[in-house]
Design a protein around this motif. Structure first.
Motif, mmCIF file in Angstrom:
data_model
loop_
_atom_site.group_PDB
_atom_site.id
_atom_site.type_symbol
_atom_site.label_atom_id
_atom_site.label_comp_id
_atom_site.label_asym_id
_atom_site.label_seq_id
_atom_site.Cartn_x
_atom_site.Cartn_y
_atom_site.Cartn_z
ATOM 1 N N ASP A 105 -7.186 6.723 -11.559
ATOM 2 C CA ASP A 105 -6.946 5.738 -12.790
ATOM 3 C C ASP A 105 -6.281 4.510 -12.337
ATOM 4 O O ASP A 105 -5.034 4.976 -11.998
ATOM 5 C CB ASP A 105 -6.354 6.714 -13.954
ATOM 6 C CG ASP A 105 -6.148 6.039 -15.194
ATOM 7 O OD1 ASP A 105 -6.369 4.643 -15.229
ATOM 8 O OD2 ASP A 105 -5.978 6.804 -16.361
ATOM 9 N N GLY A 157 -5.517 -2.259 -17.993
ATOM 10 C CA GLY A 157 -5.433 -2.442 -16.257
ATOM 11 C C GLY A 157 -5.415 -3.853 -15.974
ATOM 12 O O GLY A 157 -6.074 -4.388 -15.006
ATOM 13 N N LEU A 167 -1.435 -3.277 -20.277
ATOM 14 C CA LEU A 167 -1.189 -2.180 -19.507
ATOM 15 C C LEU A 167 -2.311 -1.276 -19.277
ATOM 16 O O LEU A 167 -2.862 -0.771 -18.572
ATOM 17 C CB LEU A 167 0.039 -1.763 -19.777
ATOM 18 C CG LEU A 167 1.314 -2.416 -19.306
ATOM 19 C CD1 LEU A 167 2.649 -1.368 -19.874
ATOM 20 C CD2 LEU A 167 1.609 -2.422 -17.700
ATOM 21 N N MET A 168 -2.598 -1.071 -20.698
ATOM 22 C CA MET A 168 -3.812 -0.016 -21.241
ATOM 23 C C MET A 168 -5.161 -0.595 -20.394
ATOM 24 O O MET A 168 -6.130 0.424 -20.135
ATOM 25 C CB MET A 168 -4.069 0.266 -22.494
ATOM 26 C CG MET A 168 -2.807 1.162 -22.950
ATOM 27 S SD MET A 168 -2.491 2.857 -22.366
ATOM 28 C CE MET A 168 -4.110 3.450 -22.495
ATOM 29 N N LEU A 173 3.533 4.537 -17.809
ATOM 30 C CA LEU A 173 1.971 4.706 -18.449
ATOM 31 C C LEU A 173 1.594 5.966 -18.041
ATOM 32 O O LEU A 173 1.415 6.246 -16.549
ATOM 33 C CB LEU A 173 1.316 3.397 -17.771
ATOM 34 C CG LEU A 173 0.021 3.083 -18.445
ATOM 35 C CD1 LEU A 173 -0.462 1.684 -18.281
ATOM 36 C CD2 LEU A 173 -1.120 4.057 -18.223
ATOM 37 N N ARG A 228 -4.886 2.312 -13.812
ATOM 38 C CA ARG A 228 -3.863 1.932 -14.839
ATOM 39 C C ARG A 228 -2.314 2.628 -14.328
ATOM 40 O O ARG A 228 -1.471 2.109 -14.721
ATOM 41 C CB ARG A 228 -4.178 2.368 -16.407
ATOM 42 C CG ARG A 228 -5.249 1.639 -16.551
ATOM 43 C CD ARG A 228 -5.887 2.371 -18.053
ATOM 44 N NE ARG A 228 -6.331 3.730 -18.130
ATOM 45 C CZ ARG A 228 -6.362 4.365 -19.024
ATOM 46 N NH1 ARG A 228 -6.469 3.880 -20.028
ATOM 47 N NH2 ARG A 228 -6.669 5.692 -18.846
ATOM 48 N N ARG A 229 -2.582 3.721 -13.590
ATOM 49 C CA ARG A 229 -1.506 4.653 -13.246
ATOM 50 C C ARG A 229 -0.259 3.845 -12.345
ATOM 51 O O ARG A 229 1.013 4.063 -12.515
ATOM 52 C CB ARG A 229 -1.513 5.910 -12.953
ATOM 53 C CG ARG A 229 -2.278 6.667 -14.046
ATOM 54 C CD ARG A 229 -1.176 7.509 -14.756
ATOM 55 N NE ARG A 229 -0.314 8.145 -14.029
ATOM 56 C CZ ARG A 229 -0.497 9.392 -13.472
ATOM 57 N NH1 ARG A 229 -1.698 10.030 -13.752
ATOM 58 N NH2 ARG A 229 0.452 10.119 -13.022
#
Length: 722
Positions: free
Chosen positions: A158, A14, A11-12, A37, A160-161
């Motif tokens: 971002d 992406g 997850l971090m 996240l 990842r969000r």
């Protein structure tokens, strides 16, 4: 498991392909677990959306930005009480500032995959409401991506969000972002199968940023525009169609040429001018969003977005509505044949050749350094065909002029031997492109029968403007490029030599009824070193203007609908410059003002006399009087209406006045001049006839004839008085 190092790391980074399977609320191990996240957050709490009660404080997963925790007591199953997922909100401590917001990962999918030929109703960004929460639903086609995320100012860009949900059966990715709305900037962050990260604008965006910025802008899908029957009548084959082709950025500029007019200013200035000049339609060079001004819109990157150069989508719609209120149709140039290679747009969209062919022999346009759509792919065909319908349904556009159709029809277009791939039968026709064009025309005709399509097709491909049921491509009209080339070459000849090229001016009638033709003097004829139409006329100052007036008279008398590029109506002297206003000051010169007045009068006569427009596409609407007088460079013919009424057209393409020139006429009586391009008010010498009576002197196989005075370098139109 609430905390999993590999999962958190993915997850971090992406790099998680299915964030909806992890983030949000899930029943796991007998409890409801929430994961979020939130890079930059210090603390996170889960609140009950119903009453705002705090249900849990989520714990940070190691040093990551992933927060997780259980929010309900353990239970035997998800059907018992609060163990079933329920609406919640997140309270986030952003470095001492508390903020409550909805979690995108608690909302269900809205994508059904069923859009009935209108994918724009599902794809792209759509403001909507789910469970009483306003937001925007985003859908994008990227079947070969490893991961797709939505980015924008709302998540600090971002990726990842807001990783998106994949619908594998359709290859589309989706996410609903709560608490945002129209005006938000966004893009799709795509991680390819090869690990590269791409940042892409939305192919279905209804609005886009002004260049050089390239983000898409959330905007509601425009409402459907009703289809009034008068628009269908105005577009009909038996109507008087005279089109004014316009490049919005250079028709007229404001602030001493320093800025463009916006859509609303154009509505105030352009529309009244077009109405005053008697044109029936405005044709706009492509207004779809494009990154490079110098492409004039012919290399679009936002097919669903009116360019932001001149204002908002609402402003553009106001321009169209204003034109309609003035009784003027609006046509758009439309470019489904190719698209630019800009990295933010369609090229290599998901890391593969998605919209374009992979083989450059099929997918790269050598003339324009652009990419060619893969018409064999269903999603590409849907994207393009629906776009044609979109402009008609959602903006009330009256028709589309389809650019560069010849480049679509032939696989070997502008290619040498060995540089192209034959079709499955070994031929040069692009069967997939042909099928697409037929499908596009079928869609437009069946859904919006008031609208028309026109093909800019420069070859002799058969039946371009014939119905699908007759084996045609289904276009309503085709640009007559052969007529334009032949007649311009003829007019460029010194009049003393025209007798040797007489067939160039008359040859168009040989094939005039093989298609539904538009006679185009378009922007392509006044750029790239060709000069203006006026500059191509031979002779001294007076003769150049006289030649131009005679040519326009011939064009308006000839079978076929008319199209004239802006500036040509007042004899712009220099080549068109897309970065500057037209030379409106030329109208202070009587010669230029005279040409403008002539074009206005030609349009008014075209509309007033059915013989000049009602039977444009059948032999019965045209009859030669004589095309054999090459020695004097004179042509004469009859145009007829359904009721038998007629207009005589006589052209003298030499600077010699010819008194007593006799022509045979269809009937005895008195004939009155409707148009004489040599009149003083047009800048001519004033030689004319007024009203003439026939006499029983046989000529050109007719019992009655007229003895005319043919003005020098002039066209006459005469009508039989009742």
């Amino acid at each position: 498991m609430i905390f999993n190092t590999a999962l958190v790391d993915a997850l971090m980074a992406g790099d998680h392909a299915d964030p909806f399977a992890v983030l949000g609320m899930h029943f796991e191990g007998g409890a409801l677990v929430v994961r979020a996240l939130l890079p930059g957050a210090d603390q996170v709490w889960v609140l009950d959306a119903a009453d705002g009660a705090t249900l849990a404080r989520l714990e940070r997963c190691g040093a990551s930005a992933v927060f997780a925790g259980a929010v309900a007591e353990p239970s035997a199953g998800p059907s018992e009480g609060r163990a079933a997922p329920f609406p919640y909100r997140l309270r986030v401590d952003w470095h001492g500032t508390l903020h409550e917001h909805e979690d995108a990962y608690r909302f269900p999918s809205l994508f059904t995959g069923d859009y009935g030929g209108r994918p724009y109703e599902a794809m792209g960004a759509h403001p909507t409401r789910i469970d009483g929460v306003d937001g925007v639903n985003f859908v994008v086609w990227a079947p070969n991506a490893r991961r797709v995320a939505l980015v924008g100012a709302f998540n600090s860009w971002d990726g990842r969000r807001h990783g998106m949900r994949l619908h594998p059966q359709r290859g589309v990715w989706e996410i609903f972002i709560p608490q945002i709305g129209p005006g938000e900037l966004y893009k799709f962050e795509i991680k390819t199968a090869f690990g590269a990260t791409l940042l892409k604008a939305d192919p279905y965006a209804f609005r886009a940023q002004l260049r050089p910025e390239t983000a898409s802008v959330v905007h509601a899908l425009p409402a459907v525009v009703p289809a009034p029957p008068e628009r269908q009548r105005a577009n009909a084959l038996n109507s008087a169609v005279s089109i004014y082709e316009v490049h919005l950025g250079s028709w007229r500029r404001a602030d001493h040429g320093r800025r463009w007019l916006n859509y609303r200013e154009l509505a105030e200035q352009l529309v009244p001018y077009v109405r005053q000049m008697g044109f029936s339609h405005i044709e706009l060079l492509p207004v779809q969003e494009h990154p490079f001004d110098g492409s004039w819109g012919y290399q679009p990157t936002g097919l669903y977005a009116p360019t932001s150069r001149f204002g908002s989508p609402e402003d553009f719609r106001f321009l169209v509505e204003t034109a309609h209120a003035a009784g003027i149709g609006v046509l758009l140039d439309w470019v489904p044949g190719h698209f630019p290679t800009d990295a933010f747009a369609l090229a290599g969209f998901d890391g593969t050749h998605l919209y374009e062919h992979a083989d450059p022999k099929e997918g790269f346009h050598q003339d324009w350094n652009t990419l060619i759509y893969n018409y064999g792919r269903q999603e590409v065909r849907d994207f393009l065909a629906a776009n044609a319908l979109y402009w008609i349904e959602r903006y009330g556009i009256d028709g589309l002029r389809v650019d560069a159709v010849a480049s679509m029809l032939y696989r070997d277009y502008s290619r040498k031997e060995g540089e192209w791939v034959p079709n499955i039968h070994g031929g040069r026709e692009n069967l997939e492109a042909i099928a697409f064009l037929r499908r596009m025309n079928e869609l437009v005709c069946s859904q919006r029968p008031e609208a028309i399509t026109m093909a800019e097709e420069s070859t002799s491909f058969p039946n371009v403007s014939r119905p699908l049921e007759m084996g045609g491509l289904g276009f309503h009209y085709k640009w007559n490029m052969g007529w334009m080339n032949d007649t311009l070459r003829y007019m460029q000849e010194d009049p003393v030599n025209r007798k040797h090229h007489h067939d160039k001016i008359s040859f168009g009638i040989v094939y005039a009824f093989s298609e539904n033709f538009v006679l185009p003097l378009s922007h392509d004829e006044v750029v790239h070193g060709k000069g203006s139409i006026l500059a191509r006329m031979p002779g001294d100052h007076w003769q150049r203007f006289a030649n131009l007036r005679a040519y326009y008279g011939f064009m308006w008398g000839h079978p076929g609908k008319k199209l004239l590029f802006m500036g040509c109506e007042f004899a712009q002297a220099r080549e068109w410059d897309a970065d500057a206003s037209l030379d409106w000051h030329l109208l202070d010169d009587p010669a230029h003002a005279g040409v403008q007045r002539l074009v206005r009068d030609l349009n008014n006569v075209l509309r007033a006399y059915p013989a000049l427009h009602q039977v444009d596409f059948e032999q019965r609407g045209f009859e030669w009087i004589s095309h054999e007088d090459r020695e004097n460079s004179v042509l004469s013919f009859v145009r007829r209406a359904d009721d038998g009424s007629c207009v005589l057209v006589i052209c003298n393409f030499t600077p010699v006045c010819r008194p007593g020139y006799r022509i045979g006429v269809p009937a005895a009586g008195r004939y009155r001049e409707l148009i004489n391009t040599d009149q003083l008010q047009y800048g001519g010498s004033g030689v004319g006839n007024g009203v003439l009576a026939t006499d029983p002197s046989g000529m050109h196989g007719r019992a009655q004839s007229l003895a005319l005075t043919l003005p020098p370098l002039a066209t006459l139109m005469l009508v039989l008085e009742n």
